[in-house]
Motif scaffolding. Structure first.
Motif, PDB file in Angstrom:
ATOM      1  N   SER A   1       8.561  33.443  19.990  1.00  0.00           N
ATOM      2  CA  SER A   1       9.650  34.001  19.215  1.00  0.00           C
ATOM      3  C   SER A   1      11.008  33.540  19.737  1.00  0.00           C
ATOM      4  O   SER A   1      11.891  33.166  18.968  1.00  0.00           O
ATOM      5  N   ARG A   5      13.603  31.135  17.648  1.00  0.00           N
ATOM      6  CA  ARG A   5      14.940  31.618  17.345  1.00  0.00           C
ATOM      7  C   ARG A   5      16.013  30.645  17.825  1.00  0.00           C
ATOM      8  O   ARG A   5      16.973  30.365  17.128  1.00  0.00           O
ATOM      9  N   THR A  60      17.791  40.863  16.487  1.00  0.00           N
ATOM     10  CA  THR A  60      16.419  41.210  16.097  1.00  0.00           C
ATOM     11  C   THR A  60      16.372  42.693  15.798  1.00  0.00           C
ATOM     12  O   THR A  60      16.728  43.508  16.653  1.00  0.00           O
ATOM     13  N   ASP A 120      12.162  43.413  11.964  1.00  0.00           N
ATOM     14  CA  ASP A 120      11.755  42.030  12.251  1.00  0.00           C
ATOM     15  C   ASP A 120      10.540  42.015  13.170  1.00  0.00           C
ATOM     16  O   ASP A 120       9.624  41.219  13.005  1.00  0.00           O
ATOM     17  N   LEU A 121      10.577  42.938  14.138  1.00  0.00           N
ATOM     18  CA  LEU A 121       9.482  43.042  15.098  1.00  0.00           C
ATOM     19  C   LEU A 121       8.201  43.461  14.370  1.00  0.00           C
ATOM     20  O   LEU A 121       7.134  42.882  14.570  1.00  0.00           O
ATOM     21  N   PHE A 166       6.547  37.621  20.499  1.00  0.00           N
ATOM     22  CA  PHE A 166       7.633  38.015  21.407  1.00  0.00           C
ATOM     23  C   PHE A 166       7.135  38.053  22.855  1.00  0.00           C
ATOM     24  O   PHE A 166       7.907  38.032  23.795  1.00  0.00           O
ATOM     25  N   PHE A 207      18.123  42.782  20.802  1.00  0.00           N
ATOM     26  CA  PHE A 207      17.361  43.748  20.001  1.00  0.00           C
ATOM     27  C   PHE A 207      18.277  44.892  19.561  1.00  0.00           C
ATOM     28  O   PHE A 207      18.935  45.540  20.376  1.00  0.00           O
TER      29      PHE A 207
END
Ligand SMILES: [Zn+2]
Length: 426
Positions: A43, A47, A70, A74-75, A88, A299
């Motif tokens: 991830s 990105r 994020t 999205d997670l 991730f 995040f």
């Protein structure tokens, strides 16, 4: 007499670093995790690749702005596509210790050797010490918080009673039998325990051995803190964090915001643009963690707060997070200013005559209008003066002008939204 165990540091070297050393330390950790993540986490690599960036391009907190935010969603969607961790993760050679599941659902890999000291710092700052016997009333079922705290208590040399929530009389009996000195849990659960103990005619200060309490995972109003501290006779401190990014801030003896640990990067951003906001401005809390197993880069927590940069008398040199002002999805923007139900509650708490209220935001000729409907507990002689006082307070606290309209008892519908946004955007 108030028991006060909250002074001192968990790690003086880190917690009192000079500004320059702190910046250098954070830069080092950031470039380390980006290089590591780029190599090991799908991830993070994708990105950076999508932005045409190499890890070396991100060197400090300001550079983080180059990277996308994020969100929890999205997670969740990445994990659906690429189960269980969505790319991730970095699975260590020695394998994983646990797999957690949090609401979302989000799966999180648990580290084999927990090296994260942030919760331990928070527990220390709230007064938990080596040798304490601590009731951990957070839920050990699937989600990571109770385990993170459990590990952190081990780091402190405290003894854990892994009770989880529920069964008040058992909690109280255990506290008495084991001479429990520390409590971890939500503030409302601590209040339930206190009320149950009073119901059993116990003297909270004599019959219990409690000397420190750490609360978190929900809002902790000052009024509740005062009540609990008065009844229990010691200072209660809170910390803030989320299951995805761990501890982001914790209170010290000064109780003037939450110190951000050295081992995480926290930004306050404009929710719409992802740009960093200046110290003091309200925005969304965004965190970058240095976990070697589940590193999170920018995040978004969905929680709103602001940064406090002034020095803290406790000696810790980190920037602090202010109050958690609520969730990004509950916020209403009037005249470009965020208004949160929580803030309005605070204003209204200053007027004991107010029984119920509702804020209605409308838009007329491209201008926002804010009406504050108020039901009073009883009729007052001088409504005009009360109206003026409430309007003044609203203006001072919310920084937005509103007009107060008194309505009859029951005039505001049950379960009406505290802030009703009726603007139509066309
Ligand atoms: Zn402090």
């Amino acid at each position: 007499m108030m028991i006060d165990r909250v002074h001192g540091y968990y790690n003086r070297n880190k917690e009192t670093m000079s500004k320059r050393r702190r910046e250098a330390y954070l830069k080092g950790r950031l470039s380390q995790i980006l290089r590591y993540g780029y190599r090991h986490s799908k991830s993070i690599r994708s990105r950076l690749d999508a932005m045409g960036l190499k890890p070396e391009a991100i060197r400090d907190l300001k550079d983080l702005e180059k990277l996308p935010i994020t969100k929890k969603a999205d997670l969740v969607s990445a994990q659906k596509e690429n189960p269980p961790f969505g790319g991730f993760e970095v699975i260590p050679k020695k394998g994983l210790r646990r797999i957690y599941m949090s609401p979302g659902p989000v799966f999180e890999p648990g580290e084999r050797d927990d090296e994260d000291i942030r919760w331990a710092q928070a527990l220390y700052a709230c007064g938990i010490r080596k040798g304490d016997i601590v009731l951990n009333t957070f839920n050990y079922h699937l989600t990571p918080l109770a385990f993170m705290l459990d590990e952190s208590l081990r780091m402190l040399g405290a003894i854990v009673v892994p009770i989880g929530p529920g069964n008040l009389s058992m909690q109280i009996n255990l506290m008495r039998q084991l001479h429990v000195t520390g409590f971890l849990g939500t503030p409302s659960f601590l209040m339930s325990i206190v009320e149950a103990a009073q119901g059993m005619h116990l003297d909270l200060k004599k019959d219990l051995s409690l000397q420190a309490a750490f609360v978190g995972a929900e809002m902790f109003p000052e009024s509740l803190r005062q009540k609990l501290e008065e009844k229990l006779g010691f200072n209660i401190r809170q910390a803030y964090g989320t299951v995805d990014v761990g501890c982001l801030g914790y209170e010290c003896p000064e109780k003037n915001g939450m110190h951000i640990s050295e081992d995480v990067m926290v930004e306050i951003v404009d929710t719409e643009t992802g740009r960093q906001l200046e110290t003091g401005a309200t925005g969304e809390i965004v965190a970058t963690t240095f976990s070697k197993v589940f590193p999170m880069i920018r995040f978004a927590t969905g929680d709103l707060s602001y940064l406090i940069g002034s020095p803290c008398p406790c000696g810790r040199t980190s920037v602090r997070l202010g109050k958690i002002l609520g969730r990004t999805d509950q916020v209403t923007k009037v005249w470009g200013i965020f208004i949160h139900p929580w803030q309005v509650d605070e204003v209204m708490a200053k007027f004991p005559l107010v029984a119920n209220y509702q804020i209605v935001v409308t838009r007329k000729d491209y201008h926002d209008e804010m009406m504050i409907y108020i039901e009073l507990k009883e009729e007052v002689a001088d409504k005009i003066s009360l109206k003026k006082r409430v309007e003044k307070e609203v203006q001072e606290v919310l920084k937005v002008k509103g007009e107060v309209v008194f309505t009859v008892r029951g005039g505001i519908p049950d379960r009406a939204k505290k802030i009703d946004d009726r603007r139509i955007w066309e």
